[in-house]
Design an enzyme around this catalytic site. Sequence first.
Site, PDB file in Angstrom:
ATOM      1  N   ASP A 168     -32.330 -35.433  81.442  1.00 62.77           N
ATOM      2  CA  ASP A 168     -32.898 -35.726  80.306  1.00 62.77           C
ATOM      3  C   ASP A 168     -34.182 -35.931  80.250  1.00 62.77           C
ATOM      4  OD1 ASP A 168     -33.206 -36.037  77.504  1.00 62.77           O
ATOM      5  OD2 ASP A 168     -31.596 -37.884  77.334  1.00 62.77           O
ATOM      6  N   ASP A 188     -35.750 -30.128  76.183  1.00 60.98           N
ATOM      7  CA  ASP A 188     -35.982 -31.210  76.963  1.00 60.98           C
ATOM      8  C   ASP A 188     -34.745 -31.710  77.905  1.00 60.98           C
ATOM      9  OD1 ASP A 188     -34.701 -32.616  74.878  1.00 60.98           O
ATOM     10  OD2 ASP A 188     -36.158 -34.345  74.804  1.00 60.98           O
ATOM     11  N   GLU A 189     -33.511 -31.029  77.806  1.00 59.53           N
ATOM     12  CA  GLU A 189     -32.407 -31.355  78.352  1.00 59.53           C
ATOM     13  C   GLU A 189     -31.595 -30.278  78.949  1.00 59.53           C
ATOM     14  OE1 GLU A 189     -29.219 -33.397  76.198  1.00 59.53           O
ATOM     15  OE2 GLU A 189     -30.209 -32.996  74.419  1.00 59.53           O
TER      16      GLU A 189
END
Length: 213
Positions: free
Chosen positions: A8, A102-103
């Site tokens: 993350d 973003d993860e």
Amino acid sequence: MRIIFHIDMNAFYANCEISQHPELKGKPIVISHNSKRSVVSTASYEAREFGVHSAMPLFMAKEKCPDLIVVEPHFNLYHELSQRFFEIVYKYSKKVEIASIDECYVDMSDYFTLTHAQPYAVAKEIQDNILSTLSLPCSIGISPNKFLSKMASDMKKPLGITIITQRNLKEVLWPIKVGDMYGIGKKTAPKLEEVGIKTIADIANYDNYQIIR
């Protein structure tokens, strides 16, 4: 045994801007259009210390943090850095599930079967690689499944690495408030608390039929 990483990126949009403008590092910044009706897209950790968070109206964020720096979003930059982030991850495993810009979840089981490396050491290597290559911090959760890895990655930010196993599961997970459990929404948490379910331990020890009702 399966080994799943959840990677993350920390305050992704804000740190993307900081990677291009190092003078912003350590300052309270938000990513937002600078207008009266705008809302905060992402807040740096320095801004969060003032109570600023994503989805907050910008005028309210400025009230909470008078020295707040508003940075216009550059989505092309974010997508480019996101792509480069995933390219780094794919070097370790092809079994990648992208959860958002973003993860991602990464099944590292085959990697550890072949290398016999230590999960923490490999997570640190990935984290350092992303930081040195892209100037972006991330947190990594490690466990046998996606749910626990997601919970683990949220426990230490920024630049945290958390491992959850059968051995430390109760110690690490059970004290967490039910409202902070992944999958429990803002409407469900109060209903659970009303019947005395306040922590994850309470869920684990509660009668399943009653919880379903």
